[in-house]
Design a protein around this motif. Structure first.
Motif, short mmCIF file in Angstrom:
data_model
loop_
_atom_site.label_atom_id
_atom_site.label_comp_id
_atom_site.label_asym_id
_atom_site.label_seq_id
_atom_site.Cartn_x
_atom_site.Cartn_y
_atom_site.Cartn_z
N ASP A 48 0.76 -1.32 0.10
CA ASP A 48 -0.07 0.05 -0.19
C ASP A 48 0.63 1.12 -0.01
OD1 ASP A 48 -2.57 -1.40 0.35
OD2 ASP A 48 -1.69 -1.90 2.35
N LEU A 49 2.11 1.12 0.51
CA LEU A 49 3.09 2.20 0.65
C LEU A 49 4.31 2.03 0.29
CD1 LEU A 49 3.61 5.26 1.86
CD2 LEU A 49 3.45 4.11 3.83
N LEU A 50 5.23 2.59 -0.16
CA LEU A 50 6.70 2.33 -0.09
C LEU A 50 7.56 3.38 0.64
CD1 LEU A 50 6.13 0.46 -2.95
CD2 LEU A 50 8.40 0.71 -3.43
N LEU A 51 8.70 2.83 1.29
CA LEU A 51 9.71 3.77 1.98
C LEU A 51 10.64 3.23 1.16
CD1 LEU A 51 8.80 3.16 5.77
CD2 LEU A 51 8.16 5.21 4.24
N LEU A 52 11.42 4.30 0.68
CA LEU A 52 12.44 3.99 -0.39
C LEU A 52 13.58 4.54 -0.19
CD1 LEU A 52 13.33 2.51 -3.29
CD2 LEU A 52 12.04 4.24 -4.52
N ASP A 53 14.69 4.20 0.03
CA ASP A 53 16.14 4.68 0.07
C ASP A 53 16.55 5.24 -1.20
OD1 ASP A 53 18.49 5.55 1.42
OD2 ASP A 53 19.37 3.68 1.86
N VAL A 54 17.37 6.17 -1.17
CA VAL A 54 17.94 6.54 -2.40
C VAL A 54 19.39 5.84 -2.77
CG1 VAL A 54 19.36 8.47 -3.70
CG2 VAL A 54 17.09 9.11 -2.31
N ASN A 55 19.99 5.52 -1.96
CA ASN A 55 21.35 4.82 -1.92
C ASN A 55 21.28 3.46 -1.70
OD1 ASN A 55 22.81 7.38 -2.22
ND2 ASN A 55 22.70 7.98 -0.31
N LEU A 56 21.09 2.83 -2.84
CA LEU A 56 20.81 1.29 -2.81
C LEU A 56 21.77 0.42 -3.71
CD1 LEU A 56 16.90 1.14 -3.00
CD2 LEU A 56 18.18 0.47 -1.03
N PRO A 57 22.13 -0.88 -3.43
CA PRO A 57 22.99 -1.35 -4.18
C PRO A 57 22.10 -1.79 -5.58
CG PRO A 57 22.90 -2.75 -2.28
CD PRO A 57 21.96 -1.19 -2.25
N LYS A 58 22.74 -2.43 -6.67
CA LYS A 58 22.00 -2.86 -7.74
C LYS A 58 21.18 -1.90 -8.69
CE LYS A 58 22.54 -7.53 -6.05
NZ LYS A 58 21.86 -8.79 -5.61
N LYS A 59 20.23 -1.38 -8.09
CA LYS A 59 19.42 -0.38 -8.73
C LYS A 59 19.25 0.77 -7.43
CE LYS A 59 16.45 -2.60 -12.06
NZ LYS A 59 16.76 -1.84 -13.52
N ASN A 60 19.63 1.86 -7.83
CA ASN A 60 19.33 3.08 -6.81
C ASN A 60 17.74 3.46 -6.65
OD1 ASN A 60 18.81 5.20 -8.47
ND2 ASN A 60 21.05 5.43 -8.80
N GLY A 61 17.69 4.17 -5.57
CA GLY A 61 16.06 4.61 -5.24
C GLY A 61 15.57 5.29 -6.34
N HIS A 62 16.22 6.08 -7.24
CA HIS A 62 15.86 6.91 -8.14
C HIS A 62 15.32 5.98 -9.29
CE1 HIS A 62 16.75 10.57 -6.40
NE2 HIS A 62 18.02 10.33 -6.36
N GLU A 63 15.89 5.09 -9.69
CA GLU A 63 15.73 4.17 -10.61
C GLU A 63 14.44 3.23 -10.32
OE1 GLU A 63 19.84 2.51 -12.60
OE2 GLU A 63 19.65 2.29 -10.55
N VAL A 64 14.37 3.01 -9.21
CA VAL A 64 13.01 2.12 -8.64
C VAL A 64 11.85 3.00 -8.57
CG1 VAL A 64 12.05 1.00 -6.43
CG2 VAL A 64 14.53 0.69 -7.04
N LEU A 65 12.13 4.31 -8.23
CA LEU A 65 11.00 5.28 -8.27
C LEU A 65 10.51 5.71 -9.71
CD1 LEU A 65 9.12 7.48 -7.01
CD2 LEU A 65 10.98 8.91 -7.09
N LYS A 66 11.60 5.70 -10.55
CA LYS A 66 10.98 5.82 -12.02
C LYS A 66 10.32 4.55 -12.43
CE LYS A 66 12.71 7.59 -16.21
NZ LYS A 66 13.59 8.25 -17.03
N PHE A 67 10.80 3.49 -12.19
CA PHE A 67 10.28 2.28 -12.47
C PHE A 67 8.86 2.15 -12.35
CE2 PHE A 67 8.89 -2.00 -11.24
CZ PHE A 67 8.55 -2.63 -12.26
N ILE A 68 8.61 2.61 -10.78
CA ILE A 68 7.06 2.35 -10.18
C ILE A 68 6.33 3.31 -11.02
CG2 ILE A 68 6.09 2.90 -8.16
CD1 ILE A 68 8.50 2.02 -6.60
N LYS A 69 6.84 4.84 -11.24
CA LYS A 69 5.84 5.53 -11.46
C LYS A 69 5.39 5.52 -12.80
CE LYS A 69 5.01 7.19 -7.39
NZ LYS A 69 3.68 7.08 -7.03
N HIS A 80 0.13 4.17 -8.93
CA HIS A 80 -0.87 4.58 -7.57
C HIS A 80 -0.41 4.54 -6.36
CE1 HIS A 80 -1.36 0.25 -7.62
NE2 HIS A 80 -1.98 0.51 -6.59
N ILE A 81 0.81 3.59 -6.20
CA ILE A 81 1.32 3.35 -4.84
C ILE A 81 2.08 4.51 -4.34
CG2 ILE A 81 2.90 2.10 -3.54
CD1 ILE A 81 2.52 -0.39 -5.57
N PRO A 82 1.61 5.28 -3.21
CA PRO A 82 2.53 6.32 -2.84
C PRO A 82 3.92 5.92 -2.47
CG PRO A 82 0.42 6.07 -1.37
CD PRO A 82 0.75 4.87 -2.47
N VAL A 83 4.76 6.65 -2.81
CA VAL A 83 6.36 6.49 -2.34
C VAL A 83 6.90 7.59 -1.85
CG1 VAL A 83 8.72 5.87 -3.64
CG2 VAL A 83 6.64 5.06 -4.43
#
Length: 115
Positions: free
Chosen positions: A58-79, A86-89
């Protein structure tokens, strides 16, 4: 009322423990799932591999500095995904860099919180 399913995407064990404790202390009805890198986050959201049976959070708490894919890449993928956008990040990170903050909001983060 059902428990809010939160996906915490965090690689720091200390921050994972503190986040779990904060939710327990708040006595909120939550279910916390944890993945430790950006690739695991994408696999979790796509229900690939070990995550085939997981419930969409229902909700994501997402760090920016992550291994393998950073948080910005994950956020872009989600949105950019019709089934996930629709999931709040909430970007939940130690970075207070103006560049990270601006990029997060450009990619449609719902909130940016510095730890």
């Amino acid at each position: 009322m059902h428990a809010i399913h939160i996906l915490l995407v965090e690689d720091n064990e200390g921050d994972i423990l503190l986040t779990k404790e904060a939710f327990e202390d708040a006595k909120l009805l939550t279910r916390l799932s944890v993945v430790r890198d950006g690739k695991e986050a994408v696999d979790f959201l796509n229900k690939h591999g070990a995550f085939q049976e997981v419930e969409t959070p229902d909700l994501l708490l997402l760090d920016v500095n992550l291994p393998k894919k950073n948080g910005h890449e994950v956020l872009k993928f989600i949105k950019e995904d019709e089934n996930l956008k629709h999931i709040p990040v909430i970007m939940f990170t130690t970075s207070s860099s103006e560049k990270d903050i601006n990029l997060s909001y450009q990619n449609h983060a719902n909130c940016y919180i510095t730890k």
